[in-house]
Design a protein around this motif. Structure first.
Motif, mmCIF file in Angstrom:
data_model
loop_
_atom_site.group_PDB
_atom_site.id
_atom_site.type_symbol
_atom_site.label_atom_id
_atom_site.label_comp_id
_atom_site.label_asym_id
_atom_site.label_seq_id
_atom_site.Cartn_x
_atom_site.Cartn_y
_atom_site.Cartn_z
ATOM 1 N N ASN A 110 17.296 26.563 -33.542
ATOM 2 C CA ASN A 110 15.972 26.957 -33.893
ATOM 3 C C ASN A 110 15.323 27.808 -33.011
ATOM 4 O O ASN A 110 14.859 27.741 -32.084
ATOM 5 C CB ASN A 110 15.258 25.537 -33.768
ATOM 6 C CG ASN A 110 13.836 25.294 -34.438
ATOM 7 O OD1 ASN A 110 13.199 26.317 -34.531
ATOM 8 N ND2 ASN A 110 13.622 24.174 -34.806
ATOM 9 N N VAL A 111 15.035 28.898 -33.513
ATOM 10 C CA VAL A 111 14.582 30.133 -32.679
ATOM 11 C C VAL A 111 13.087 29.820 -32.380
ATOM 12 O O VAL A 111 12.489 30.129 -31.230
ATOM 13 C CB VAL A 111 14.545 31.303 -33.582
ATOM 14 C CG1 VAL A 111 14.060 32.655 -32.620
ATOM 15 C CG2 VAL A 111 16.012 31.654 -33.765
ATOM 16 N N ALA A 112 12.375 29.449 -33.293
ATOM 17 C CA ALA A 112 10.694 29.037 -33.001
ATOM 18 C C ALA A 112 10.715 27.906 -31.959
ATOM 19 O O ALA A 112 9.660 28.107 -31.274
ATOM 20 C CB ALA A 112 9.963 28.655 -34.343
ATOM 21 N N SER A 113 11.559 26.839 -32.004
ATOM 22 C CA SER A 113 11.391 25.925 -30.839
ATOM 23 C C SER A 113 11.619 26.489 -29.645
ATOM 24 O O SER A 113 11.102 26.073 -28.464
ATOM 25 C CB SER A 113 12.273 24.797 -31.596
ATOM 26 O OG SER A 113 12.381 23.799 -30.362
ATOM 27 N N HIS A 114 12.740 27.164 -29.517
ATOM 28 C CA HIS A 114 13.295 27.968 -28.529
ATOM 29 C C HIS A 114 12.076 29.044 -27.749
ATOM 30 O O HIS A 114 11.908 28.784 -26.541
ATOM 31 C CB HIS A 114 14.439 28.662 -28.642
ATOM 32 C CG HIS A 114 15.235 28.631 -27.373
ATOM 33 N ND1 HIS A 114 16.028 27.656 -26.793
ATOM 34 C CD2 HIS A 114 15.607 29.926 -26.240
ATOM 35 C CE1 HIS A 114 16.679 28.401 -25.476
ATOM 36 N NE2 HIS A 114 16.409 29.551 -25.521
ATOM 37 N N PHE A 115 11.556 29.529 -28.610
ATOM 38 C CA PHE A 115 10.532 30.584 -28.036
ATOM 39 C C PHE A 115 9.465 29.601 -27.468
ATOM 40 O O PHE A 115 8.609 29.940 -26.755
ATOM 41 C CB PHE A 115 9.670 31.034 -29.445
ATOM 42 C CG PHE A 115 10.152 32.432 -29.623
ATOM 43 C CD1 PHE A 115 9.765 33.358 -28.362
ATOM 44 C CD2 PHE A 115 10.700 33.006 -30.699
ATOM 45 C CE1 PHE A 115 10.332 34.636 -28.685
ATOM 46 C CE2 PHE A 115 11.258 34.262 -30.937
ATOM 47 C CZ PHE A 115 11.079 35.150 -29.969
ATOM 48 N N TYR A 156 18.418 38.166 -31.335
ATOM 49 C CA TYR A 156 17.588 37.930 -32.543
ATOM 50 C C TYR A 156 16.689 39.155 -33.257
ATOM 51 O O TYR A 156 16.016 38.967 -34.123
ATOM 52 C CB TYR A 156 16.765 36.637 -32.312
ATOM 53 C CG TYR A 156 17.862 35.232 -32.255
ATOM 54 C CD1 TYR A 156 18.306 34.832 -33.270
ATOM 55 C CD2 TYR A 156 18.126 34.752 -31.229
ATOM 56 C CE1 TYR A 156 19.236 33.663 -33.481
ATOM 57 C CE2 TYR A 156 19.026 33.635 -31.288
ATOM 58 C CZ TYR A 156 19.451 33.209 -32.182
ATOM 59 O OH TYR A 156 20.197 32.029 -32.236
ATOM 60 N N CYS A 157 16.457 39.943 -32.312
ATOM 61 C CA CYS A 157 15.492 40.976 -32.593
ATOM 62 C C CYS A 157 16.090 41.560 -33.631
ATOM 63 O O CYS A 157 15.305 42.451 -34.473
ATOM 64 C CB CYS A 157 14.930 41.924 -31.467
ATOM 65 S SG CYS A 157 16.373 42.910 -30.751
ATOM 66 N N PRO A 180 12.800 40.122 -39.803
ATOM 67 C CA PRO A 180 11.837 39.168 -40.224
ATOM 68 C C PRO A 180 11.807 37.940 -39.519
ATOM 69 O O PRO A 180 10.579 37.258 -38.977
ATOM 70 C CB PRO A 180 11.946 39.172 -41.572
ATOM 71 C CG PRO A 180 12.603 40.337 -42.238
ATOM 72 C CD PRO A 180 13.561 40.716 -40.866
ATOM 73 N N GLY A 181 12.789 37.261 -39.376
ATOM 74 C CA GLY A 181 12.978 36.192 -38.700
ATOM 75 C C GLY A 181 12.546 35.974 -37.282
ATOM 76 O O GLY A 181 11.792 35.081 -36.858
ATOM 77 N N TYR A 182 12.923 37.001 -36.648
ATOM 78 C CA TYR A 182 12.488 37.098 -35.215
ATOM 79 C C TYR A 182 10.929 37.632 -34.981
ATOM 80 O O TYR A 182 10.200 36.802 -34.330
ATOM 81 C CB TYR A 182 13.172 38.450 -34.349
ATOM 82 C CG TYR A 182 12.852 38.607 -32.984
ATOM 83 C CD1 TYR A 182 13.104 37.699 -31.986
ATOM 84 C CD2 TYR A 182 11.862 39.570 -32.871
ATOM 85 C CE1 TYR A 182 12.838 37.987 -30.853
ATOM 86 C CE2 TYR A 182 11.444 39.842 -31.391
ATOM 87 C CZ TYR A 182 11.923 39.133 -30.329
ATOM 88 O OH TYR A 182 11.455 39.361 -29.131
ATOM 89 N N LEU A 183 10.525 38.448 -35.858
ATOM 90 C CA LEU A 183 8.933 38.766 -35.845
ATOM 91 C C LEU A 183 8.186 37.474 -35.943
ATOM 92 O O LEU A 183 6.824 37.330 -35.576
ATOM 93 C CB LEU A 183 8.755 39.923 -36.499
ATOM 94 C CG LEU A 183 9.471 41.365 -36.025
ATOM 95 C CD1 LEU A 183 8.991 42.317 -37.266
ATOM 96 C CD2 LEU A 183 8.992 41.691 -34.787
ATOM 97 N N LYS A 241 4.038 33.956 -34.639
ATOM 98 C CA LYS A 241 3.605 32.736 -34.785
ATOM 99 C C LYS A 241 3.588 32.005 -33.302
ATOM 100 O O LYS A 241 2.537 31.227 -32.972
ATOM 101 C CB LYS A 241 4.583 31.670 -35.486
ATOM 102 C CG LYS A 241 4.095 30.292 -35.651
ATOM 103 C CD LYS A 241 5.088 29.372 -36.578
ATOM 104 C CE LYS A 241 4.744 28.188 -36.901
ATOM 105 N NZ LYS A 241 5.791 27.285 -37.518
ATOM 106 N N GLN A 242 4.398 32.213 -32.374
ATOM 107 C CA GLN A 242 4.456 31.560 -31.345
ATOM 108 C C GLN A 242 3.266 32.103 -30.192
ATOM 109 O O GLN A 242 2.265 31.408 -29.626
ATOM 110 C CB GLN A 242 5.722 31.671 -30.428
ATOM 111 C CG GLN A 242 5.869 30.992 -28.976
ATOM 112 C CD GLN A 242 5.247 29.657 -29.013
ATOM 113 O OE1 GLN A 242 5.707 28.922 -30.084
ATOM 114 N NE2 GLN A 242 4.559 29.265 -27.895
ATOM 115 N N LEU A 243 3.087 33.409 -30.353
ATOM 116 C CA LEU A 243 2.070 34.152 -29.535
ATOM 117 C C LEU A 243 0.830 33.837 -30.132
ATOM 118 O O LEU A 243 0.017 33.539 -29.116
ATOM 119 C CB LEU A 243 2.298 35.546 -29.561
ATOM 120 C CG LEU A 243 3.539 36.049 -28.789
ATOM 121 C CD1 LEU A 243 3.620 37.684 -28.918
ATOM 122 C CD2 LEU A 243 3.459 36.131 -27.314
ATOM 123 N N ALA A 244 0.588 33.859 -31.326
ATOM 124 C CA ALA A 244 -0.651 33.356 -31.992
ATOM 125 C C ALA A 244 -1.064 32.099 -31.653
ATOM 126 O O ALA A 244 -2.345 31.880 -31.095
ATOM 127 C CB ALA A 244 -0.865 33.860 -33.370
#
Length: 810
Positions: free
Chosen positions: A52-57, A86-87, A91-94, A99-102
């Motif tokens: 889960n990349v978003a959760s890890h972010f 992941y970069c 699309p998935g990374y960005l 989402k995380q930054l915003a």
């Protein structure tokens, strides 16, 4: 043929192995983190490291914003892993990053809107379309950097609002550490130099603004307890400074109020990370001709230099200026490569000018109260000199050493002591006459110490060590305690630099010594200096001259060369008569150190001869009026030489030699009996005889040669028996009686011709009704190192201990 083990294939065979490596990034040891990250980065891009990349972010962002430094380091490693792994997905990374930054920035600082046009600006700069951007690792890398920069800007705003509150809820050092960690990977992403330079200029601006907020704390005279006037800010409903809504985890009291410790931790960690970041930015790949080829503009390059100079000259907290040294050294290395001034006037000549300014600043009173070890000033000089090219090093070192020595000699010899009643007008008069106050000498000595300790200067400083050595020894006699303290630390560094690091614990062992021939050949001026200084010391022994200590310590690290004769310039024979006179000093420590030094410089072949000479000096009876200080010094020298004889007993000396020494010792036996009223000299004499007895037992199988000691044994036994009648309450009136009695018991046990006599004698001690005598027995058994003999009296001693406890309880 055996197959080669494929580590990557083994790791990818199971997701649990990869998860275990990711978990290792949370380890407290950075070495383990480096190894785990290296293994993870070696995996192919196609392998899924994190589910889960978003959760890890989200987790990485939370760690980055905590006040715990270890968590911030963990976050930096995980950001590198996310960016590298992941970069490439585009699309998935960005999507996860945006989402995380915003969401996170909006959640933490709802008064600040996230800049959604950041993506479009970066796209315009790269001149690529949105579809192409999703496949560009360069675009993902830049977007990550700009997103973290905006996070740093928000933390900066929180610090401007309330530094105390931000130290817990929006610390800046975690974001800065992540930024410079990611910047180190810039070569892997092919970022255009113009884009990277523009970003670095923005980053430097932000860090310089943050440093202005933190500098007052780390430069305060008491940074550990500095607490500005603080009132909890009234938080508006739309402002929230928390991190994910969680309470800070450390450095707060029960009400969540920040403390002085949390404030200092935030400030010095921020200054540390800014220094490391600047040190990374100013490092250049090659040798460009101007600062314009660097990652930052010439103007920013100049501001970074001013930042380092201010930090090293004014900071009081060690954590801040130690890392400032690392960054400033990289800065100086870059500046040394610039031969001609650029459009803002920076070149290698600027570094030479900074050295001049540093030396001049030592002579002003504005830095008189930095710290007793001069804070970052030594690092300031050390960074410039250690980064200089080899062709310039010798000339610069010669100039700096000459000026620093001049500062020390001028200040310590001409400025009045603090005990003198002088006012500010008098101090100003001294400054107008070109004389330097005492703090200048302290700072100059500390700078010299840093240069001497710096191993990167190598052998370049060897030509200047003689003058610095003499300066350090002279500093021991200063009227100012601060000068004596700095001279002591400088002398310790010189000992390590000259004689090397100790290979065994005891510095007087042969492995830690240098031959006199090598020492005086390398430092010829020191030999004559030591002799003259020691000659002046023995002329006034009644007055303690502290300079005698470093002289004796240096001589004790020398060993006589077998190639030298008495008339050789490197011979140590000239110091022997001076040390014999120095052994009469009224200071016990001087006598003890003199004895060790004397034994160290006497050649092995002359040890027996020197012992006999010293024994002939001892008076034959107590009727002779002689100083006990002199007696004690002579006996200490004999003791050290006898110890040296014991080590060489089976090699070079005959049994008859030891018998001759023992006969000579018994001729002055009054020193170990009641005829000697000084317990100190009595104990030393008894220990010398005991040590010699043990040496004889090593070279003579039969003890018949000890018949000459029978008379002495009888007198010693009668004195010990008389001591048995002394009651416990009377022992306090006999100063040193217990030490004397122990030494007598150990010697008498060694003199006995059979073990039965020893046991009978010790039995009397064990059965004595006074506990002080039983304590003597315990110490005697301890000195004898005989477990079989000790076990026979263990029961009796335990019974006596029970009786003593019963009596005390009653």
């Amino acid at each position: 043929m055996d197959e080669v083990f494929d580590l990557n294939q083994f790791i990818m065979s199971s997701f649990s192995y990869t998860s275990a490596l990711v978990h290792c990034l949370q380890d407290s040891s950075e070495s383990n983190k480096d190894i785990a990250l290296g293994l993870l980065l070696s995996l192919p891009f196609s392998h899924q490291v994190i589910k889960n990349v978003a959760s890890h972010f989200k987790w990485c962002y939370w760690l980055m914003c905590t006040p715990k430094a270890v968590d911030c380091t963990t976050s930096a490693y995980n950001w590198r892993l996310l960016l590298h792994s992941y970069c490439w997905q585009g699309p998935g990374y960005l999507k996860a990053l945006n989402k995380q930054l915003a969401s996170q920035l909006m959640h933490d600082f709802t008064t600040v809107e996230y800049n959604h046009e950041c993506n479009n600006k970066i796209l315009a700069k790269l001149n690529i379309s949105a579809d192409e951007a999703t496949k560009s690792r360069t675009y993902s890398y830049l977007l990550t950097l700009y997103g973290l920069l905006q996070t740093l800007q928000l933390h900066h705003m929180a610090a401007q609002h309330s530094l105390l509150q931000a130290s817990l809820q929006a610390p800046m050092y975690g974001v800065i550490q992540t930024l410079w960690t990611i910047l180190k990977e810039r070569k892997s992403y092919s970022v255009p130099s113009e884009d990277l330079k523009q970003f670095c200029d923005c980053l430097v601006n932000e860090c310089l603004c943050i440093s202005k907020i933190c500098l007052p704390v780390v430069c305060n005279s008491s940074p550990e307890g500095f607490m500005p006037d603080y009132k909890a800010p009234e938080m508006k409903d739309d402002v929230h400074l928390g991190v994910h809504g969680r309470a800070p985890r450390q450095n707060v009291d029960c009400k969540g109020v920040p403390t002085a410790q949390s404030l200092l931790l935030c400030c010095w960690h921020s200054m540390k990370e800014i220094s490391l970041l600047f040190g990374e930015i100013v490092v250049r790949k090659s040798k460009p001709s101007s600062v314009a080829d660097n990652l930052i503009s010439p103007e920013k390059f100049c501001l970074v230099g001013d930042f380092f100079i201010t930090l090293l000259n004014d900071a009081r907290h060690r954590g801040a200026f130690e890392m400032g040294y690392v960054g400033f050294k990289n800065f100086c290395s870059s500046l040394w490569t610039i031969n001609s001034p650029n459009n803002i006037g920076l070149s290698r000549q600027s570094l030479k000018d900074w050295l001049d300014n540093g030396i001049q600043s030592l002579q002003t009173t504005s830095i008189g109260n930095i710290t007793r070890r001069s804070g970052g000033l030594p690092y300031y000089f050390q960074a410039i000199l250690s980064s200089a090219p080899p062709a310039e090093t010798h000339q610069l070192l010669e100039y700096v050493f000459k000026e620093l020595v001049k500062v020390v000699t001028t200040s310590t010899l001409t400025f009045p002591s603090k005990s003198d009643n002088i006012g500010s007008d008098s101090i100003r008069d001294f400054e107008n006459e070109g004389l330097v106050p005492e703090p200048a000498a302290v700072h100059a000595l500390n700078v010299l110490r840093a240069l001497v300790k710096d191993t990167k200067l190598g052998e370049s400083i060897l030509p200047f060590l003689s003058e610095v050595y003499m300066l350090a020894v002279e500093g021991y006699a200063s009227e100012h305690w601060a000068v004596r303290n700095s001279s002591t630390m400088l002398f310790t560094s010189l000992q390590t630099r000259i004689f090397g690091v100790k290979t065994v614990q005891d510095e007087h062992q042969r492995q830690n010594k240098m031959t006199s021939r090598k020492f005086f050949a390398q430092f010829p001026d020191i030999g004559s200096f030591l002799r003259k200084k020691l000659e002046s010391t023995v002329l006034s022994l009644e007055m303690l001259n502290c300079a005698v200590f470093p002289i004796l310590l240096s001589l004790s690290r020398l060993s006589p060369s077998p190639l030298d004769d008495k008339e050789s310039d490197s011979s140590l024979e000239v110091f022997i008569p001076l040390l014999k006179r120095c052994a009469s000093s009224p200071v016990w420590k001087v006598r003890a150190l003199t004895a060790r030094t004397f034994a160290a410089i006497v050649p092995t072949k002359n040890v027996l001869e020197e012992v006999l000479k010293l024994l002939n000096v001892l008076p034959m009876s107590a009727q002779v009026n002689v100083s006990h200080n002199k007696l004690h010094g002579i006996l200490l020298m004999i003791s050290e030489l006898v110890t040296q004889l014991s080590l060489e007993a089976n090699k070079e000396h005959r049994p008859q030699d030891f018998s001759q020494l023992l006969e000579s010792l018994f001729q002055v036996s009054w020193l170990g009996l009641n005829g000697n009223s000084c317990c100190i000299t009595k104990v030393v004499y008894l220990k010398v005889v005991t040590r010699l007895i043990h040496s004889i037992s090593q070279v003579i199988s039969a003890r018949k040669s000890l018949n000459s000691a029978v008379k002495f044994e009888e007198m010693l036994t009668s004195e010990i028996v008389m001591s048995f009648g002394i009651k416990d309450e009377e022992w306090s009136c006999h100063s040193g009686l217990e030490d004397v009695l122990v030494a007598q018991c150990v010697l008498l046990t060694s003199l006995n011709l059979s073990k039965d006599i020893s046991i009978a004698f010790l039995q009397k001690l064990a059965e004595n009704p006074f506990k002080s005598c039983r304590r003597v027995l315990c110490r005697t058994l301890f000195e004898l190192h005989d477990w079989e003999l000790s076990s026979q009296f263990l029961g009796i001693l335990l019974e006596g201990l029970k009786e003593d406890e019963t009596m005390e309880f009653t």
